[in-house]
Design an enzyme around this catalytic site. Sequence first.
Site, PDB file in Angstrom:
ATOM      1  N   HIS A  65       0.839  -1.207   0.000  1.00  0.00           N
ATOM      2  CA  HIS A  65       0.000   0.000   0.000  1.00  0.00           C
ATOM      3  C   HIS A  65       0.876   1.261   0.000  1.00  0.00           C
ATOM      4  CE1 HIS A  65      -3.645   2.374   1.291  1.00  0.00           C
ATOM      5  NE2 HIS A  65      -2.684   3.166   1.739  1.00  0.00           N
ATOM      6  N   GLU A  66       1.798   1.325   0.961  1.00  0.00           N
ATOM      7  CA  GLU A  66       2.641   2.523   1.058  1.00  0.00           C
ATOM      8  C   GLU A  66       3.543   2.659  -0.170  1.00  0.00           C
ATOM      9  OE1 GLU A  66       1.731   4.609   3.061  1.00  0.00           O
ATOM     10  OE2 GLU A  66       0.578   3.349   4.416  1.00  0.00           O
ATOM     11  N   HIS A  78       1.736   4.470  -2.901  1.00  0.00           N
ATOM     12  CA  HIS A  78       1.840   5.929  -2.748  1.00  0.00           C
ATOM     13  C   HIS A  78       3.190   6.412  -3.262  1.00  0.00           C
ATOM     14  CE1 HIS A  78      -1.817   6.845  -0.614  1.00  0.00           C
ATOM     15  NE2 HIS A  78      -1.534   6.115   0.433  1.00  0.00           N
ATOM     16  N   HIS A 125       3.450   6.580  -6.992  1.00  0.00           N
ATOM     17  CA  HIS A 125       2.695   7.727  -7.491  1.00  0.00           C
ATOM     18  C   HIS A 125       3.565   8.989  -7.407  1.00  0.00           C
ATOM     19  CE1 HIS A 125      -1.606   9.720  -7.428  1.00  0.00           C
ATOM     20  NE2 HIS A 125      -1.022   9.810  -8.598  1.00  0.00           N
TER      21      HIS A 125
END
Length: 686
Positions: free
Chosen positions: A465-466, A469, A472
Amino acid sequence: MTNPLLDFSDLPLFDKIKPEDVAPAVDVLLADAETALQTVTAPEFPAEWSAIAKVLDVSTERFSRAWGAVGHLNAVADTPPLRAAYNEAMPRVTAFWTQLGSDERMYAKYKAVDVATLNAEQRQAHKYAVRNFVLGGAELQGAAKERFAAIQERQAELSQKFSENALDATDAFAYYAELPELEGVPDDVISTARTAAEAEGKPGYKLTLKMPCYLPVMQFAKSSALRQTLYRAYVTRASEFGPPELDNTALIREILELRQEEARLLGYRNFGELSVVPKMAESPEQVIKFLRDLATKARPYGERDLADLRAFAAESLGLADPQPWDWSYIGEKLKEARYSFSEQEVKQYFTAPKVMAGLFKIVETLFEVNIRRDDAPVWHPSVEFYRIERQTPQGAQKVGQFYLDPSARAGKRGGAWMDDVRARWLRPDTGALQTPVAQLVCNFADGVDGKPPLLTHDDVTTLFHEFGHGLHHMLTQINERDVSGISGVEWDAVELPSQFMENFCWEWDVLRHMTAHVDTGEPLPRALFDKMTAAKNYQSGLQTLRQIEFSLFDMLLHTSYDAATAQPGDVLALLGQVRAEVAVMPSPDFSRTPNTFSHIFSGGYAAGYYSYKWAEVLSADAYAAFEETAGANGEPSIETGRKYRQAILEAGGSRSAMESFKAFRGREPQLDALLRHQGMAESHAA
């Protein structure tokens, strides 16, 4: 000696920054930024985008990078001297940003910029800049403007104090258990607890409220009394049940009061309305309807999950009347019984080094990059540093870099997050391209007895998940700082790339490359993976309702709660109403969830916690594109990966999230994929 916070030659000198460096650095950077502001707001200074950027943006970017380094250390290496230095400087820092964001001269200068002279990225950044001036109070006058500035400063203080209290209340708790009490608790947790007690010269086993200790005790400890002790301590942190100086109750009321006042100063009825202005959602009502619709679809599944737990507890565990501290234990036992595996069995295969190698492999394959170890000053010996490269005809080209701080420790805020150290930016002062740098922070258990750290499957999902980020932020190809990477992306779409990456944690072709048993080195057996997959949506109804409960409480708190007429206890009463509406699992009266709800009181998610569910719709639908184009063995399509990278990751905030989504998917998002992924599709079809 030069001040390390004033060294912008490359990466932050995290190993050299000391509390006594903070005030002098802020003095210098504030003075520079003030001078830059006065320069560009002078009547004779041209209203030209690049001219403004060369003076003001260069100065404020240095300021934010230095202050970002201080704030980061405050979150991951908190000490009393650093906290004092941070808190002493914060009012001045907040005051400057508030002044800048509401400066009518600057606002007028931006409005005077000829938009026809800007490229597409600059036009988007300009549009956001003008909007942010309005939201920053630039159109306020006189007393209203002064009050707005005072509100910003006080809110910054309160949010920081809220965060400190939550951390201190978590760190303050310790329970020294005897070995018989720990029956059922995993060996690695027991070993860590013993080491922690020995380090303090105390007998027994030190249990804490940090997740790597708290969660396994709640899931596996046979002693209901032990679970009750930790549970009660956990759900009453930073409340009236603990030390008065760590109680967040009064802070919550004041924060809500100030947010309401801020919204009304800007012409909105409530903070919820103000909050959605820069988001994808059009109104708080639209969000509330979305959440209630989702709750209606999820509720039958949640009720079924709870009925299963109750029946199993009564029949197999002799628990006719389960208490709140029993549910995690019952849930784990039912999972073991139903699917014939336990989280502990799975955990033995997920050693941290192997998981990282597997994560890097999928990222390298899918997004056509290479990840290499790199060197940089770090704030703790366990922190690692990497670079991401892309092969070009001219050779390897640096795309971005990142720090990875995986371990839980005292003085480090709980949870997991990604933050930016610096953004990709075609610098207006030098003409050089600045590459992006990110920090990825988790709170995993350390390895014990000389073995590598073991991650639960949930830990693996958190890491992915991290990293989503981070991708991105780092893979962006946008050169305008304010819309490159995660900058300028609507807050309720910013979770799309992170939640998207979680899906790979359920793909056999991915998982088999990132597992090796801690003792034998054997990869995860296919049979065990099949059991995990069968259990994937285990209790997904309950989990969905839990997220909706937090999200709806957050939005109603910022729309229907009236701080001016509120009575003590109204916040908890509202939470009670939300639970009565959407939750199926009972919560105890003594629970004080809001008092450590850091996302909304100190983490930027105020009236925005719904973003997780909103973006899940986007990410599930985006991932469905990979399912539709997967190879014969389930391996993801490189072409789809390239399209996703170009349409979503590389575009950053340079266009609306909906435009980026449609560029990738060819249509607007649909709810079907989310319900299907979470095993709730039949209700949708009905």
